[in-house]
Design a protein around this motif. Structure first.
Motif, PDB file in Angstrom:
ATOM      1  N   UNK A   1      -0.566 -17.502  -4.469  1.00  0.00           N
ATOM      2  CA  UNK A   1       0.107 -17.303  -3.190  1.00  0.00           C
ATOM      3  C   UNK A   1       1.364 -16.452  -3.345  1.00  0.00           C
ATOM      4  N   UNK A   2       2.088 -16.686  -4.429  1.00  0.00           N
ATOM      5  CA  UNK A   2       3.302 -15.914  -4.669  1.00  0.00           C
ATOM      6  C   UNK A   2       2.979 -14.450  -4.923  1.00  0.00           C
ATOM      7  N   UNK A   3       1.912 -14.184  -5.662  1.00  0.00           N
ATOM      8  CA  UNK A   3       1.510 -12.803  -5.932  1.00  0.00           C
ATOM      9  C   UNK A   3       1.185 -12.074  -4.639  1.00  0.00           C
ATOM     10  N   UNK A   4       0.478 -12.729  -3.734  1.00  0.00           N
ATOM     11  CA  UNK A   4       0.083 -12.092  -2.473  1.00  0.00           C
ATOM     12  C   UNK A   4       1.311 -11.683  -1.670  1.00  0.00           C
ATOM     13  N   UNK A   5       2.275 -12.588  -1.551  1.00  0.00           N
ATOM     14  CA  UNK A   5       3.501 -12.277  -0.794  1.00  0.00           C
ATOM     15  C   UNK A   5       4.297 -11.178  -1.505  1.00  0.00           C
ATOM     16  N   UNK A   6       4.451 -11.301  -2.822  1.00  0.00           N
ATOM     17  CA  UNK A   6       5.235 -10.326  -3.587  1.00  0.00           C
ATOM     18  C   UNK A   6       4.594  -8.943  -3.550  1.00  0.00           C
ATOM     19  N   UNK A   7       3.265  -8.872  -3.540  1.00  0.00           N
ATOM     20  CA  UNK A   7       2.587  -7.573  -3.511  1.00  0.00           C
ATOM     21  C   UNK A   7       2.860  -6.842  -2.199  1.00  0.00           C
ATOM     22  N   UNK A   8       2.880  -7.590  -1.100  1.00  0.00           N
ATOM     23  CA  UNK A   8       3.180  -6.975   0.194  1.00  0.00           C
ATOM     24  C   UNK A   8       4.590  -6.397   0.209  1.00  0.00           C
ATOM     25  N   UNK A   9       5.517  -7.111  -0.401  1.00  0.00           N
ATOM     26  CA  UNK A   9       6.905  -6.636  -0.454  1.00  0.00           C
ATOM     27  C   UNK A   9       7.030  -5.450  -1.398  1.00  0.00           C
ATOM     28  N   UNK A  10       6.355  -5.524  -2.545  1.00  0.00           N
ATOM     29  CA  UNK A  10       6.532  -4.490  -3.569  1.00  0.00           C
ATOM     30  C   UNK A  10       5.985  -3.135  -3.126  1.00  0.00           C
ATOM     31  N   UNK A  11       4.868  -3.106  -2.381  1.00  0.00           N
ATOM     32  CA  UNK A  11       4.339  -1.808  -1.964  1.00  0.00           C
ATOM     33  C   UNK A  11       5.304  -1.116  -1.008  1.00  0.00           C
ATOM     34  N   UNK A  12       5.996  -1.894  -0.165  1.00  0.00           N
ATOM     35  CA  UNK A  12       6.994  -1.301   0.728  1.00  0.00           C
ATOM     36  C   UNK A  12       8.201  -0.800  -0.064  1.00  0.00           C
ATOM     37  N   UNK A  13       8.599  -1.551  -1.076  1.00  0.00           N
ATOM     38  CA  UNK A  13       9.739  -1.139  -1.897  1.00  0.00           C
ATOM     39  C   UNK A  13       9.430   0.108  -2.711  1.00  0.00           C
ATOM     40  N   UNK A  14       8.199   0.205  -3.224  1.00  0.00           N
ATOM     41  CA  UNK A  14       7.814   1.389  -3.997  1.00  0.00           C
ATOM     42  C   UNK A  14       7.936   2.642  -3.138  1.00  0.00           C
ATOM     43  N   UNK A  15       7.494   2.543  -1.872  1.00  0.00           N
ATOM     44  CA  UNK A  15       7.576   3.685  -0.976  1.00  0.00           C
ATOM     45  C   UNK A  15       9.026   4.113  -0.748  1.00  0.00           C
ATOM     46  N   UNK A  16       9.946   3.147  -0.753  1.00  0.00           N
ATOM     47  CA  UNK A  16      11.355   3.448  -0.458  1.00  0.00           C
ATOM     48  C   UNK A  16      12.154   3.839  -1.695  1.00  0.00           C
ATOM     49  N   UNK A  17      11.947   3.153  -2.820  1.00  0.00           N
ATOM     50  CA  UNK A  17      12.814   3.388  -3.985  1.00  0.00           C
ATOM     51  C   UNK A  17      12.066   3.923  -5.200  1.00  0.00           C
ATOM     52  N   UNK A  18      10.745   3.947  -5.158  1.00  0.00           N
ATOM     53  CA  UNK A  18       9.985   4.486  -6.270  1.00  0.00           C
ATOM     54  C   UNK A  18       9.367   3.421  -7.157  1.00  0.00           C
ATOM     55  N   UNK A  19       8.477   3.867  -8.037  1.00  0.00           N
ATOM     56  CA  UNK A  19       7.735   2.966  -8.918  1.00  0.00           C
ATOM     57  C   UNK A  19       8.634   2.299  -9.946  1.00  0.00           C
ATOM     58  N   UNK A  20       9.478   3.092 -10.586  1.00  0.00           N
ATOM     59  CA  UNK A  20      10.205   2.616 -11.764  1.00  0.00           C
ATOM     60  C   UNK A  20      11.090   1.399 -11.502  1.00  0.00           C
ATOM     61  N   UNK A  21      11.962   1.390 -10.488  1.00  0.00           N
ATOM     62  CA  UNK A  21      12.816   0.216 -10.272  1.00  0.00           C
ATOM     63  C   UNK A  21      12.027  -1.052  -9.972  1.00  0.00           C
ATOM     64  N   UNK A  22      10.987  -0.921  -9.133  1.00  0.00           N
ATOM     65  CA  UNK A  22      10.191  -2.099  -8.762  1.00  0.00           C
ATOM     66  C   UNK A  22       9.449  -2.640  -9.975  1.00  0.00           C
TER      67      UNK A  22
END
Length: 496
Positions: free
Chosen positions: A320-341
């Protein structure tokens, strides 16, 4: 006939692309689950079919051997023959061999059908990512799609443990295989309606037979050596011969691929820093994930005395945690890039492994496991998504299957390496303690703790690789995308 873009900005997107992703995601989940769903059913399988202890490991290893060995061949086949066509073929075969696994009446039959099931999974799995890469435009839309697949990849092991426990306890171990049949048939009926055919027409219609044989054979020897080493010893003739055979075949493959007019692996793809870095990090991520889940399962059942069902329910926290975190991480990657996330994700996975080093003989779920599960879940969500995005960043239509096969192979080989190393460390430590008169549960727990510390070291290496290899502007296209080719009815008739 006109060619319509499936993945490039400025062109009309596929109207059914999200429906296609849903169908592809179900099939991908089926394959991901099969890696872990068997683990909790092994005691029941052993009792039912009278497996020897040494033979039982091949229920898992036989699948891993062919799955890891055929991934590159499966990915490249889609580029050449049509990605939807290869996906559907893999789906049919995976469902059929799943049925045979459930009907197995002897150890030999189950091991053989598991190996065939793994080969089918190797055809099916990379096709999912290659279809997504040419169906969604690079950028935020593709990131969302890969975020969903990343959530499936990260949570699949935990969901597999839960589903395996439920099916084994209530309807029998056979159903961990039977359940794939109706799911596979349902997906098969939907694929022609929502997934468009595509291939790379500029590639020669020629299979690199010599390259396929050497690359596949080399990968299978590597997986075999990693699988057998904890049992027969790292210095045994069998293990050394496997690794030497792997080195010889891969060296031969490199020479063949340089001269082939249609190589199975175009070596030029490794000139892309982001793609190459993503595969290195994907390999390291696999080394942590496979061994971690394996040891956590053993700790819960062999030390804490949990049933298969309770073990599966407990690991649901990770899923369950992975599912929620994945939704957040794809949005963050679009904004700040792959490396920081990705760095945050790997740090959290490492933090979870550090927490597991504190497990105790008389531990409880709430204190010894749950906090680590939550750390690990967020970390996996923040790791799988950016790695997948980086591995497919700037990939052209002609390379989609190859790139998808490479990242999946990297994670699978990494998993084999990590499982072999962590199992060896844990077993060696436990056996030494048992020889000195230490009680069984205490010896097991101490072995697990030491193995988790090794996992922490792997996380540090992965973090260092991310820091040194990936650039901050890692979402920049490294190649000008080639317009993917959509195959219409006329093409299908010509191809036939």
């Amino acid at each position: 006939m006109t060619a319509t873009s499936l993945g490039n900005p400025g062109t009309t997107p596929d109207r059914k692309r999200w429906q296609a992703l849903a169908v592809l995601g179900v099939a991908y989940l089926m394959v991901v689950l099969d890696v872990s769903i068997v683990n909790v059913a092994l005691p029941s399988i052993q009792k039912s079919l009278n497996f020897s202890t040494s033979g039982l490991e091949w229920v898992v290893s036989g699948y891993a051997l062919t799955f890891g060995g055929f991934l590159l061949l499966g990915g490249r086949s889609g580029d050449l023959l049509g990605r939807r066509r290869v996906f559907m073929a893999g789906l049919v075969l995976f469902s059929f061999f799943s049925l045979l696994c459930g009907l197995a009446a002897s150890p030999a039959m189950l091991i053989a059908t598991r190996a065939l099931q793994g080969a089918a999974g190797a055809v099916l799995s990379p096709s999912v990512f290659s279809i997504v890469s040419v169906t969604f435009r690079e950028g935020s839309e593709r990131n969302k799609a890969l975020g969903i697949l990343g959530a499936i990849a990260g949570s699949g092991a935990a969901i597999g443990l839960l589903l395996g426990g439920v099916l084994t306890e209530f309807v029998g171990w056979e159903w961990i295989f039977f359940v794939n049949v109706p799911i596979g048939l349902g997906v098969l009926l939907l694929v022609p309606r929502v997934v468009r055919e595509s291939r790379a027409p500029e590639l020669a219609r020629h299979f690199d037979v010599a390259g396929a044989v050497t690359v596949t054979g080399g990968l299978m020897l590597l997986v075999y050596g990693l699988t057998r080493a904890p049992t027969v010893g790292w210095g045994s003739t069998e293990t050394i011969a496997s690794f030497v055979g792997f080195a010889v075949l891969i060296a031969a493959a490199l020479l063949i691929e340089q001269r082939s007019r249609s190589p199975l692996v175009d070596l030029n793809i490794f000139r892309r820093r982001t793609l190459s870095g993503a595969n290195v990090i994907g390999l390291m991520l696999g080394t942590m994930l496979f061994g971690m889940f394996f040891l956590l399962t053993l700790y819960q059942q062999d030390v804490l005395g949990y049933s298969p069902l309770r073990t599966g329910v407990g690991t649901l926290a990770i899923a369950l945690t992975v599912i929620v975190a994945s939704a957040i991480s794809q949005a963050l990657v679009t904004r700040v890039g792959v490396k920081p996330v990705l760095m945050v994700g790997l740090a959290l996975v490492g933090g979870g492994l550090v927490y597991y080093t504190q497990i105790s003989v008389n531990g409880s779920y709430l204190t010894d496991l749950l906090p680590g599960f939550l750390l690990t879940g967020v970390g996996l969500g923040f790791s799988f998504v950016p790695v997948s995005i980086a591995a497919l960043s700037g990939v052209t239509s002609r390379e989609a299957g190859l790139a998808s096969g490479l990242i999946t192979t990297s994670q699978q080989i990494g998993g084999g390496i990590g499982l072999a190393i962590l199992t060896t460390v844990s077993t060696t430590r436990t056996n030494n303690l048992l020889a000195n008169g230490v009680a069984g549960p205490t010896a097991l727990t101490d072995g697990f703790r030491l193995a988790f510390w090794v996992g922490v070291g792997m996380a540090v290496i992965a973090l260092a690789a991310t820091l040194l290899v990936l650039r901050r502007d890692d979402l920049r296209l490294e190649a000008e995308p080639v317009e993917p080719h959509v195959v219409d009815a006329a093409d299908e008739q010509v191809a036939a």
